[in-house]
Design an enzyme around this catalytic site. Structure first.
Site, mmCIF file in Angstrom:
data_model
loop_
_atom_site.group_PDB
_atom_site.id
_atom_site.type_symbol
_atom_site.label_atom_id
_atom_site.label_comp_id
_atom_site.label_asym_id
_atom_site.label_seq_id
_atom_site.Cartn_x
_atom_site.Cartn_y
_atom_site.Cartn_z
ATOM 1 N N ASN A 13 -5.813 12.449 0.180
ATOM 2 C CA ASN A 13 -5.043 11.692 1.625
ATOM 3 C C ASN A 13 -5.825 10.547 1.822
ATOM 4 O OD1 ASN A 13 -2.002 10.786 1.687
ATOM 5 N ND2 ASN A 13 -2.208 11.919 3.452
ATOM 6 N N LYS A 14 -5.073 9.979 3.296
ATOM 7 C CA LYS A 14 -5.636 9.176 3.642
ATOM 8 C C LYS A 14 -6.086 9.816 4.699
ATOM 9 C CE LYS A 14 -4.951 5.702 4.433
ATOM 10 N NZ LYS A 14 -6.028 5.161 3.865
ATOM 11 N N ARG A 59 -7.813 -0.940 -6.690
ATOM 12 C CA ARG A 59 -7.848 0.055 -6.074
ATOM 13 C C ARG A 59 -8.163 1.892 -6.695
ATOM 14 N NH1 ARG A 59 -4.224 1.319 -0.836
ATOM 15 N NH2 ARG A 59 -6.508 1.784 0.411
ATOM 16 N N ASP A 80 -2.425 10.803 -1.970
ATOM 17 C CA ASP A 80 -2.994 9.995 -3.405
ATOM 18 C C ASP A 80 -2.534 10.218 -5.041
ATOM 19 O OD1 ASP A 80 -3.264 8.170 -0.286
ATOM 20 O OD2 ASP A 80 -2.899 7.087 -1.904
ATOM 21 N N ARG A 86 1.083 -0.899 -0.006
ATOM 22 C CA ARG A 86 0.549 0.040 -0.520
ATOM 23 C C ARG A 86 1.197 1.421 -0.266
ATOM 24 N NH1 ARG A 86 2.434 1.984 3.306
ATOM 25 N NH2 ARG A 86 0.628 3.999 3.453
ATOM 26 N N GLY A 87 0.153 2.231 -0.336
ATOM 27 C CA GLY A 87 0.653 3.963 -0.707
ATOM 28 C C GLY A 87 0.959 3.955 -2.055
ATOM 29 N N ALA A 88 0.451 5.249 -2.490
ATOM 30 C CA ALA A 88 0.715 5.404 -3.542
ATOM 31 C C ALA A 88 1.798 5.168 -4.349
ATOM 32 C CB ALA A 88 0.833 7.308 -3.418
ATOM 33 N N GLN A 115 -1.573 2.649 9.557
ATOM 34 C CA GLN A 115 -0.598 2.429 9.006
ATOM 35 C C GLN A 115 0.730 3.059 9.423
ATOM 36 O OE1 GLN A 115 -3.127 3.056 8.027
ATOM 37 N NE2 GLN A 115 -4.084 2.850 5.988
HETATM 38 O O1 MRU Z 1 -4.738 3.422 2.033
HETATM 39 P P1 MRU Z 1 -3.237 3.070 2.019
HETATM 40 O O2 MRU Z 1 -2.305 2.897 3.427
HETATM 41 O O3 MRU Z 1 -1.991 3.374 0.771
HETATM 42 O O4 MRU Z 1 -2.676 5.371 1.872
HETATM 43 C C1 MRU Z 1 -1.955 6.058 1.657
HETATM 44 C C2 MRU Z 1 -1.669 7.072 1.898
HETATM 45 O O5 MRU Z 1 -2.654 7.566 2.380
HETATM 46 C C3 MRU Z 1 -0.148 7.438 1.352
HETATM 47 O O6 MRU Z 1 -0.275 9.119 2.960
HETATM 48 C C4 MRU Z 1 -0.344 7.969 -0.088
HETATM 49 O O7 MRU Z 1 -0.208 7.152 -0.534
HETATM 50 C C5 MRU Z 1 0.939 8.679 -0.295
HETATM 51 S S1 MRU Z 1 2.712 7.466 0.332
HETATM 52 C C6 MRU Z 1 3.988 7.623 0.067
#
Ligand code: MRU
Length: 351
Positions: free
Chosen positions: A250-251, A90, A240, A47-49, A199
């Site tokens: 973002n999250k 996603r 994201d 996970r993470g963009a 996370q």
């Molecule tokens: O749901 P996730 O854990 O994939 O969400 C991740 C985030 O929101 C991060 O802040 C974002 O992807 C940036 S990661 C470098």
């Protein structure tokens, strides 16, 4: 300390560090089928963009490997079909679609001139590896450009996980914090636990430990109190998807932090590669917000934390309007308001 690299390609197999098992266990998932990679993205084992983008690129490589190297039109059609499945894993992080589009463009261009489709498949692997390497280089550049924003003698708050685990290596917002720390600045780091998937508590706290950077974990709802008490000098998060005007998905919880930061006169920064900037969207209104299963809210690792059968809503992201954002750190420039101009320039390659 050895660098954390959550995604590794080894002889036709994609190895992912399973992020649902951290911090308790370091388990590697070995995948040789693109559907497995799609499931790993969907289930947030990766996970993470940026990490989702790199995984998606390797998923295209694995999809290509399954296709017969006989007929060009059938090969491209098969790849497009797989791309649709990968893109649906996603919805919010634009890096996924960005990486898949880049891979498809390479496949189409190569197949135009290269009669041997096995060579096209090899070229796709080279492209996925380039995307992965570029991501690490980009993160290090963001760290270099952004570290001056870190508050020597102050304190920084971050949210979710934006470190090596969310990328190829080094991280985005966490990478900026790391770069500041490695440059000798000293500041206190706070990180939120990031409900409901944790996370922050599970992954960011683990990464800071691996890096030897002291960090203090807080519950998401403690951020306002700390800001009010003057204990936070700045906030930095990842992204994201960033619309052309700077609105940033973002999250979930990021918007609340940005509003609190403004209320308390604290700068709010975003760090993200230009592959996260979606200039096709004028504002954040059109960004699709992923809704995940309510069970992630009502349970923790299978154990109920709410009455059985209770209704729960689980939006995974929110959009922070650009007016709350002080700067967006990209690999090319630190963009400042008005973002409509500065982001366009940053995406174009400079200030
Ligand atoms: O749901 P996730 O854990 O994939 O969400 C991740 C985030 O929101 C991060 O802040 C974002 O992807 C940036 S990661 C470098």
């Amino acid at each position: 300390m050895s660098e954390i690299r959550p995604i590794q390609w080894k002889d036709g197999t994609l190895e992912l560090l399973d992020q649902t098992r951290l911090p308790g266990e370091q388990v590697l998932l070995a995948l040789d089928d693109y559907r497995g990679a799609v499931a790993a993205i969907r289930d947030m084992q990766v996970r993470g963009a940026p990490a989702i983008g790199v995984t998606a690129a390797y998923a295209v490589v694995m999809a290509a490997a399954e296709l017969p190297a006989a007929d060009k039109a059938a090969f491209i059609a098969g790849l497009q079909e797989a791309a649709t499945v990968i893109n649906a894993a996603r919805p919010t992080a634009v890096n996924l679609q960005w990486a898949v589009r880049r891979m498809l463009r390479v496949a189409e261009a190569e197949a135009e001139t290269e009669p041997d489709l096995n060579r096209v498949k090899e070229r796709l692997l080279t492209e996925a590896q380039a995307i992965q390497q570029e991501d690490e280089d980009i993160n290090r550049r963001m760290g270099d450009l952004g570290k001056a924003l870190m508050p020597d003698g102050g304190s920084v708050l971050t949210h979710c996980n934006t470190g090596a685990l969310a990328t190829s290596a080094f991280g985005t917002a966490l990478g900026v914090i790391r770069a500041g720390w490695e440059a000798g600045q000293r500041f206190r780091v706070f990180n939120t636990e990031t409900r409901p998937f944790l996370q922050g508590a599970r992954l960011t706290a683990w990464e800071f430990r691996q890096l030897g950077i002291p960090a203090t974990l807080i519950v998401d709802s403690a951020a306002g109190l700390l800001m009010q008490r003057g204990e936070i000098s700045c906030v930095i998060t990842g992204a994201d998807r960033i619309a052309a005007n700077g609105d940033t998905a973002n999250k979930i919880g990021t918007y609340a932090l940005a509003v609190l930061a403004r209320e308390n006169n604290i700068p709010f920064y975003v760090a993200a590669p230009t592959s996260t900037v979606d200039l096709s969207l004028a504002s954040g209104e059109a960004i699709e917000i992923e809704e995940r299963a309510g069970a992630e809210v009502t349970h923790f690792q299978g154990v109920p934390t709410a009455p059985v059968g209770v209704d729960a809503l689980n939006p995974a992201f929110d959009v922070t309007p650009h007016r709350y954002i002080s700067a967006i750190v990209t690999e090319n420039a630190v963009a400042r308001p008005p973002f409509v101009e500065s982001l366009k320039l940053a995406v174009g390659g400079g200030e």
